[in-house]
Design a protein around this motif. Structure first.
Motif, PDB file in Angstrom:
ATOM      1  N   ALA A 150     -12.683  52.496  61.359  1.00  0.00           N
ATOM      2  CA  ALA A 150     -12.875  52.317  60.183  1.00  0.00           C
ATOM      3  C   ALA A 150     -12.731  52.019  59.172  1.00  0.00           C
ATOM      4  O   ALA A 150     -12.402  51.225  57.917  1.00  0.00           O
ATOM      5  N   ALA A 151     -12.646  53.632  58.597  1.00  0.00           N
ATOM      6  CA  ALA A 151     -12.304  54.817  57.139  1.00  0.00           C
ATOM      7  C   ALA A 151     -11.299  53.427  57.065  1.00  0.00           C
ATOM      8  O   ALA A 151     -10.248  54.227  56.058  1.00  0.00           O
ATOM      9  N   THR A 152      -9.767  53.218  57.826  1.00  0.00           N
ATOM     10  CA  THR A 152      -8.212  53.495  57.744  1.00  0.00           C
ATOM     11  C   THR A 152      -7.786  51.334  57.761  1.00  0.00           C
ATOM     12  O   THR A 152      -6.819  51.681  57.585  1.00  0.00           O
ATOM     13  N   ALA A 153      -8.633  51.078  58.162  1.00  0.00           N
ATOM     14  CA  ALA A 153      -8.364  49.794  59.045  1.00  0.00           C
ATOM     15  C   ALA A 153      -8.101  48.695  57.843  1.00  0.00           C
ATOM     16  O   ALA A 153      -6.905  47.680  58.077  1.00  0.00           O
ATOM     17  N   HIS A 154      -8.298  48.734  56.315  1.00  0.00           N
ATOM     18  CA  HIS A 154      -8.004  48.079  55.516  1.00  0.00           C
ATOM     19  C   HIS A 154      -7.464  48.916  54.554  1.00  0.00           C
ATOM     20  O   HIS A 154      -7.405  47.982  52.879  1.00  0.00           O
ATOM     21  N   ARG A 155      -7.024  50.122  54.387  1.00  0.00           N
ATOM     22  CA  ARG A 155      -6.099  50.522  53.604  1.00  0.00           C
ATOM     23  C   ARG A 155      -4.812  50.107  53.715  1.00  0.00           C
ATOM     24  O   ARG A 155      -4.079  49.937  54.464  1.00  0.00           O
ATOM     25  N   PRO A 156      -4.316  49.525  52.514  1.00  0.00           N
ATOM     26  CA  PRO A 156      -2.521  48.987  52.247  1.00  0.00           C
ATOM     27  C   PRO A 156      -1.296  50.085  52.502  1.00  0.00           C
ATOM     28  O   PRO A 156      -2.139  51.227  52.311  1.00  0.00           O
ATOM     29  N   GLN A 157      -0.661  49.459  53.243  1.00  0.00           N
ATOM     30  CA  GLN A 157       0.098  50.501  53.760  1.00  0.00           C
ATOM     31  C   GLN A 157       1.512  50.259  52.498  1.00  0.00           C
ATOM     32  O   GLN A 157       1.669  49.779  52.028  1.00  0.00           O
ATOM     33  N   SER A 158       2.211  51.574  52.438  1.00  0.00           N
ATOM     34  CA  SER A 158       3.275  51.551  51.316  1.00  0.00           C
ATOM     35  C   SER A 158       4.121  50.773  51.683  1.00  0.00           C
ATOM     36  O   SER A 158       4.475  50.731  53.106  1.00  0.00           O
ATOM     37  N   ALA A 159       4.861  50.164  50.688  1.00  0.00           N
ATOM     38  CA  ALA A 159       6.347  49.580  51.517  1.00  0.00           C
ATOM     39  C   ALA A 159       7.484  50.029  51.343  1.00  0.00           C
ATOM     40  O   ALA A 159       7.499  51.585  51.732  1.00  0.00           O
ATOM     41  N   PRO A 160       8.492  50.323  53.285  1.00  0.00           N
ATOM     42  CA  PRO A 160       9.231  50.733  53.813  1.00  0.00           C
ATOM     43  C   PRO A 160      10.281  51.190  52.664  1.00  0.00           C
ATOM     44  O   PRO A 160      10.573  50.441  51.725  1.00  0.00           O
ATOM     45  N   GLU A 161      10.280  52.178  52.543  1.00  0.00           N
ATOM     46  CA  GLU A 161      11.813  52.789  51.820  1.00  0.00           C
ATOM     47  C   GLU A 161      12.646  52.322  51.956  1.00  0.00           C
ATOM     48  O   GLU A 161      13.344  52.106  50.662  1.00  0.00           O
ATOM     49  N   ASN A 162      13.270  51.092  52.724  1.00  0.00           N
ATOM     50  CA  ASN A 162      14.279  50.692  52.429  1.00  0.00           C
ATOM     51  C   ASN A 162      14.336  48.738  52.079  1.00  0.00           C
ATOM     52  O   ASN A 162      15.164  48.184  52.416  1.00  0.00           O
ATOM     53  N   ALA A 163      12.479  49.081  51.495  1.00  0.00           N
ATOM     54  CA  ALA A 163      12.590  47.285  51.029  1.00  0.00           C
ATOM     55  C   ALA A 163      13.393  47.257  50.154  1.00  0.00           C
ATOM     56  O   ALA A 163      13.265  48.210  49.314  1.00  0.00           O
ATOM     57  N   ARG A 164      13.813  45.916  49.903  1.00  0.00           N
ATOM     58  CA  ARG A 164      14.551  45.412  48.414  1.00  0.00           C
ATOM     59  C   ARG A 164      13.658  44.922  47.988  1.00  0.00           C
ATOM     60  O   ARG A 164      12.247  44.478  47.341  1.00  0.00           O
ATOM     61  N   ARG A 165      14.571  45.514  46.340  1.00  0.00           N
ATOM     62  CA  ARG A 165      13.792  45.576  45.406  1.00  0.00           C
ATOM     63  C   ARG A 165      13.830  43.496  44.654  1.00  0.00           C
ATOM     64  O   ARG A 165      14.658  43.041  45.266  1.00  0.00           O
ATOM     65  N   ASN A 166      12.938  43.007  44.463  1.00  0.00           N
ATOM     66  CA  ASN A 166      12.649  41.589  43.864  1.00  0.00           C
ATOM     67  C   ASN A 166      13.258  41.198  42.249  1.00  0.00           C
ATOM     68  O   ASN A 166      13.121  41.522  40.986  1.00  0.00           O
ATOM     69  N   LEU A 167      15.445  41.699  42.643  1.00  0.00           N
ATOM     70  CA  LEU A 167      15.760  41.509  41.349  1.00  0.00           C
ATOM     71  C   LEU A 167      16.311  39.319  41.507  1.00  0.00           C
ATOM     72  O   LEU A 167      16.710  39.521  42.996  1.00  0.00           O
ATOM     73  N   THR A 168      16.556  39.376  40.448  1.00  0.00           N
ATOM     74  CA  THR A 168      16.895  38.182  40.463  1.00  0.00           C
ATOM     75  C   THR A 168      18.792  38.270  40.254  1.00  0.00           C
ATOM     76  O   THR A 168      19.146  38.951  39.872  1.00  0.00           O
ATOM     77  N   GLN A 169      19.513  36.763  41.348  1.00  0.00           N
ATOM     78  CA  GLN A 169      20.879  37.220  41.139  1.00  0.00           C
ATOM     79  C   GLN A 169      21.623  35.858  40.201  1.00  0.00           C
ATOM     80  O   GLN A 169      22.817  36.618  40.104  1.00  0.00           O
ATOM     81  N   ASP A 170      20.468  35.704  39.074  1.00  0.00           N
ATOM     82  CA  ASP A 170      20.991  34.729  38.243  1.00  0.00           C
ATOM     83  C   ASP A 170      21.409  36.006  36.790  1.00  0.00           C
ATOM     84  O   ASP A 170      21.300  36.788  36.123  1.00  0.00           O
TER      85      ASP A 170
END
Length: 493
Positions: free
Chosen positions: A3-23
């Motif tokens: 119960a203590a960890t059920a709603h703890r947010p998980q960190s983004a994985p190390e290989n997650a892409r940054r939200n960058l524009t291609q424009d």
């Protein structure tokens, strides 16, 4: 999972892409926002970092002689003055007051771009007309988009975006830069540029002009004025760029009516009637040019000139305006006189001149700080990172700030804070831009309709007044502090 960890947010994985524009992003500064160089001498004629240089230039009658328009330039033979880069240092000018550097905006844009090569800083000779600079911007934007699409980083960036869409253009424009962007999107410059543009975000752009432009041309009429103000009038009297900023709405209060400035009015107040006519024609043509995906960041809550009266060539600015009904008749009081409205603005551009269209983000900002404010930069970043709507306005209640543009060493001057009822939790800090003196906190006093502070500065320089409220909003303004007139060249004239 307990119960203590059920709603703890998980960190983004190390290989997650940054939200960058291609424009491909183009940053366009406001008037006086580009560093300028004299090609004949190689000297910087606007934009040096030294506050000492800034003081010397404004207090020397010939401090800006190189910036005055020549006959050749008025005939279209340009190139004597070369734009170098966007301003990296704080600057100051009478009436327009201070302009903060573009470094924070540039950094914020680059943080959202797939590669530095995707960002173009468009410096321009702001003395020239909006039409001329619009044509140059159209050419530069087309080259930038083509170059970026051919860059290896472009293909890597688009593979991580929806449908692998190729880059389009996003224009980020401060003040007069928004007018230049609108002129660039004229199909006569590039028939496909608007189709290749995803969005335009403007920061404090005077789409319908600003009364302060008329005041600049009128400086020196009717009463003695400080040397910097007189020098600015002489500099701008034949400058197409400043005539492009003249009000293009019914700003002249004339008995029981309101009308637009005429070329004859502009001549009487100290400007150039033909430049005024050309500017008005160009503004009419720009009004028919739509801005794709436009979002406007608009400064609010600041005391702002919105209309004027004319008497024998001398203007009296007013912090109110008139409004019209849908049939174009003026809204009037029961006695038939026009109703006056104070819509405020950013200290230079009133709100209704900057709020083109319905997608508006209001923020309590002064004009010169609009491109450096954290909330404004955040609005730009949100637009860059995604194609979706920006969402609800981000501006908190904030406050208004009113300061003189020019002060004298040893003479007290007043800071006025509006829009809040109590000084509780409010701080007022005055600091030198170049750090030659330590920051000081001004004591706040509760007046009848505002909160005030009196300040006296012992050394000449460029100073930043910063107000912070308990809702964590911040507004700032630059003030130039000059030596006494007897210590200034030409000061006793």
């Amino acid at each position: 999972m307990n119960a203590a960890t059920a709603h703890r947010p998980q960190s983004a994985p190390e290989n997650a892409r940054r939200n960058l524009t291609q424009d491909a992003v183009v940053i366009i500064p406001g008037i006086m926002g580009s560093e300028l160089r004299d090609t004949a001498t190689g000297k910087t004629v606007w934009g040096l970092s030294s506050v000492r240089w800034l003081l010397g230039a404004w207090t020397n009658p010939d401090g800006f002689a190189a910036l005055r328009m020549t006959e050749d330039e008025l005939e279209g033979k340009v190139g004597r003055i070369q734009p170098v880069q966007l301003m990296r240092h704080s600057a100051w000018t009478p009436y327009l007051k201070g302009c903060e550097p573009y470094t924070r905006l540039i950094t914020g844009v680059n943080a959202c771009a797939a590669d530095p090569a995707a960002v173009l800083e468009f410096a321009y000779d702001w003395r020239l007309s909006v039409t001329t600079n619009g044509r140059l911007l159209a050419e530069a934007a087309r080259r930038h988009l083509q170059t970026w699409r051919a860059h290896p980083a472009h293909d890597r960036a688009r593979r991580a975006r929806v449908d692998e869409r190729p880059a389009r253009l996003v224009f980020v424009a401060h003040s007069m830069g928004g007018l230049i962007t609108q002129a660039a999107l004229d199909p006569l410059n590039d028939t496909d540029l608007a189709a290749d543009t995803r969005a335009v975000i403007t920061l404090a752009t005077p789409f319908y002009g600003a009364v302060k432009a008329a005041a600049i041309l009128n400086t020196g009429r009717g009463a003695p004025v400080p040397l910097p103000h007189r020098q600015l009038q002489e500099l701008c009297a034949t400058m197409p760029g400043i005539h492009d900023l003249l009000p293009q709405y019914a700003c002249v209060l004339d008995h029981n009516d309101a009308r637009r400035l005429s070329p004859g009015d502009v001549a009487a107040l100290g400007g150039h009637p033909e430049l005024a006519r050309v500017a008005a024609d160009a503004a009419t043509k720009r009004a028919a040019i739509s801005l794709p995906g436009h979002r406007a960041v608009v400064g609010t809550g600041q005391t702002t000139w919105q209309s004027l009266t004319l008497s024998n060539g001398i203007i009296q600015p007013h912090c109110h305006t008139v409004r019209r009904n849908s049939d174009h008749s003026l809204i009037r009081k029961p006695d038939g006189s026009p109703e006056h409205f104070d819509v405020m603005g950013d200290g230079t551009v009133h709100k209704e001149s900057a709020a083109l269209g319905s997608a508006v983000t209001p923020l309590p900002l002064q004009h010169g700080a609009a491109a450096a404010d954290r909330s404004a930069v955040k609005a730009v970043q949100e637009l860059l990172r995604d194609d979706i709507h920006l969402g609800p306005p981000m501006g908190g209640p904030g406050c208004g700030l009113d300061t003189p543009d020019l002060a004298t060493v040893g003479a007290p001057w007043e800071i006025r804070i509006t829009g809040i009822a109590t000084p509780a939790g409010v701080t007022c800090e005055v600091s030198s831009v170049d750090g030659h003196s330590s920051a000081r906190t001004a004591r706040l006093n509760l007046a009848k309709r505002s909160i005030t502070a009196r300040v006296e500065i012992a050394e000449p320089g460029l100073y930043r007044v910063t107000i912070r409220t308990r809702d964590k909003a911040q507004v700032s303004q630059l003030v130039l502090v000059m030596p006494p007139a007897r210590d200034v060249p030409g000061g006793d004239q």
